[in-house]
Design a protein around this motif. Structure first.
Motif, PDB file in Angstrom:
ATOM      1  N   LEU A 220       0.823  -1.212   0.000  1.00 26.73           N
ATOM      2  CA  LEU A 220       0.000   0.000   0.000  1.00 26.73           C
ATOM      3  C   LEU A 220       0.857   1.262   0.000  1.00 26.73           C
ATOM      4  N   LEU A 221       2.042   1.187   0.610  1.00 24.93           N
ATOM      5  CA  LEU A 221       2.911   2.361   0.738  1.00 24.93           C
ATOM      6  C   LEU A 221       4.028   2.371  -0.296  1.00 24.93           C
ATOM      7  N   ASN A 222       4.020   1.414  -1.232  1.00 25.46           N
ATOM      8  CA  ASN A 222       5.033   1.324  -2.306  1.00 25.46           C
ATOM      9  C   ASN A 222       6.449   1.244  -1.737  1.00 25.46           C
ATOM     10  N   ARG A 223       6.651   0.318  -0.813  1.00 26.57           N
ATOM     11  CA  ARG A 223       7.956   0.166  -0.179  1.00 26.57           C
ATOM     12  C   ARG A 223       8.405  -1.298  -0.217  1.00 26.57           C
ATOM     13  N   ILE A 224       9.724  -1.487  -0.140  1.00 30.08           N
ATOM     14  CA  ILE A 224      10.316  -2.821   0.007  1.00 30.08           C
ATOM     15  C   ILE A 224      10.249  -3.207   1.475  1.00 30.08           C
TER      16      ILE A 224
END
Length: 556
Positions: free
Chosen positions: A236-240
């Motif tokens: 949802l937060l576009n993170r690894i």
């Protein structure tokens, strides 16, 4: 003058009779020609004369003389004595009344069976009324519940038939044959998870943005759930997502195939802590430490865990609450809520433990999970554990088996604080297990438990289906003669508590039908695996689901 004449007449009759007897005696003697064949001495002659005398005396007796003899009276008295001896020695009474006793026994059994059948029919009637009242629910989940209820009633109907037929069954007849109506199909078939209809989100992280996973609540099962929810947050937060270090958490690489996740998504979406530490030269700074939970403690992380993070070279300024969420009373949140509160331009962020977070629960819990991927399952177990589970099933269980998670240690107090309680007496639990085993037509039950031997021993003796004990199989201690666990031993992970726990979950997840422990995260982990693998059955349920314990102890 008449009396002498009478005596004279009697004498003449007696002389005639004597002459007749002597003539008969002479006819019976051997002829002179035959006598010359054998040598007869004087003693033989005397014996023949004695024999003729006895014959003469018996022939001279008439009925009146016989009745006057004492010997006849003795013989007459001995007849009833002989009859009495014969009566008691041969149990003539049993010969006359055995048929009646057998008839009474069969009649009693029939009456007992009929009363039992009436009780079962009453139970079925109540269940069918409940089933009828639930038909107003037309949702997919309601339809699955309806099918499961119908199958339970079919099983109950079969039990009624067996009760009614039990007095008439012979010792050689088989009662274990499973009756199946071809119109019903598989009684414990696989649930249609509608995989093609699932709702998903693309996980496309920025290559320089990271979410550091922090999981502290409970045991390995809780941590795996926490990690799975962190994956959803990272998408949802576009993170690894950064997998925690084994110095502050479990060694996830021993139970999970981390690289499998990247392959299924098609890009780098997860990284180990060691990879990030190497990139940041062992100095990782958390730009924002945004706490999903603020009660009872910020980020639901204790001071001891924070000290371990600092020891790894992790730094942060302060922790800040996103909202006033309480672990004991989590509220439902949406995707928009998460994105608005946790979006940040910082390189590394952390949100604390999210095991109890309730974000889009139906979306997260659907088969295959909420993330779009090209594999059958996104989260795959360590292949060594998967192969070991398969080898154990091939060795001990076979294709069709029921798996039971029988949680007992520390569960009595926990369950009795719930309404209703989920801690069942052993005999009641055994009845519930036997019903599922009968419905699944499974010859064996795999037992995953922390119960004492005294409890499992009693449970084993009481799980009976159609007069036969259903074996409860536990994983045995390592034996060099057995090769099913050789992979774990050769790679040095045999005996690792987390590997052992995951092996239990894997075997249970591969079962035809699973019986879980209500309120146990271990059970919930297995149910998630079954959904992900497409092995969930319409017969899956919690132990004694829908029943209350027939006895509950008072609280302290």
């Amino acid at each position: 003058m008449d009396r002498p004449d009478s005596l004279s007449s009697d004498d003449e009759v007696e002389d005639d009779r004597q002459n007749l007897i002597e003539q008969n005696d002479r006819k019976q003697l051997p002829s002179p020609r035959s006598a010359t064949t054998f040598h007869i001495d004087d003693g033989d002659v005397d014996r023949h004369r004695h024999h003729r005398e006895i014959q003469r005396r018996f022939a001279s007796l008439n009925l009146r003389d016989l009745l006057n003899k004492r010997s006849f009276l003795i013989f007459f008295i001995s007849i009833p004595l002989f009859v009495l001896v014969l009566f008691f020695s041969t149990n003539i009474k049993s010969l006359f009344f055995s048929h009646l006793s057998v008839s009474d026994s069969v009649s009693g059994k029939l009456r007992e069976s009929e009363l039992r059948a009436l009780y079962l029919l009453r139970q079925q009637q109540l269940a069918l009324f409940g089933l009828w009242n639930s038909t107003s629910n037309h949702s997919n989940s309601g339809l699955d519940d309806l099918k499961s209820s119908v199958l339970r009633q079919i099983s109950l109907n079969k039990e009624i038939q067996q009760v009614l037929l039990s007095p008439h069954s012979s010792g050689n007849s088989s009662e274990s044959e499973d009756f199946r109506d071809p119109r019903l199909g598989d009684r414990c078939g696989v649930v249609d998870q509608r995989f093609s209809e699932r709702r998903t989100i693309e996980w496309k992280p920025n290559s320089d943005k990271y979410l550091l996973a922090i999981c502290v609540s409970g045991q390995m099962s809780n941590h795996l759930i926490c990690l799975e929810k962190h994956m959803f947050f990272a998408a949802l937060l576009n993170r690894i997502l950064v997998i925690p270090s084994s110095k502050v958490d479990y060694q996830y690489s021993t139970v999970l195939d981390i690289e499998h996740i990247n392959k299924c998504i098609g890009r780098k979406v997860v990284a180990t802590f060691e990879e990030l530490a190497e990139e940041k030269k062992n100095h990782i700074h958390i730009g924002r430490f945004i706490c999903y939970f603020s009660k009872p403690t910020l980020c639901y992380v204790d001071d001891e865990h924070l000290k371990k993070l600092k020891a790894l070279g992790i730094s942060y300024k302060s922790r800040e609450p996103a909202w006033g969420e309480d672990v004991k009373k989590p509220s439902k949140k949406t995707v928009q809520d998460v994105q608005s509160k946790f979006s940040s331009g910082d390189e590394v962020i952390a949100i604390g433990d999210v095991f109890f977070a309730d974000v889009e629960q139906d979306w997260v819990m659907q088969r295959g999970g909420p993330l779009a991927h090209k594999c059958k399952t996104l989260i795959e177990l360590n292949r060594l554990i998967l192969l070991t589970a398969q080898r154990f099933i091939q060795t001990f269980l076979g294709k069709n088996f029921v798996a039971l998670h029988f949680r007992r240690h520390g569960f009595l107090k926990f369950c009795n604080n719930k309404q209703p309680s989920c801690f069942y007496p052993i005999p009641q639990a055994a009845d519930c297990i036997a019903r599922i085993a009968e419905r699944a037509n499974a010859p064996v039950v795999y037992l995953s438990t922390d119960a004492a031997e005294s409890e499992t021993g009693l449970l084993q003796s009481l799980v009976v289906v159609n007069g036969k004990t259903v074996p409860l199989v536990k994983r045995p201690a390592r034996n060099s003669a057995e090769k099913w666990d050789a992979l774990l031993y050769r790679h040095g992970i045999e005996g690792d508590p987390q590997v052992e726990a995951m092996l239990d979950k894997t075997i249970s997840a591969m079962s035809s039908v699973f019986i879980g422990a209500s309120g146990s995260t271990f059970t919930e982990d297995i149910l998630r695996l079954r959904k992900a693998w497409g092995s969930a059955s319409v017969c899956d349920e919690y132990l004694c689901q829908g029943e209350e314990p027939n006895f509950i102890a008072e609280n302290e």
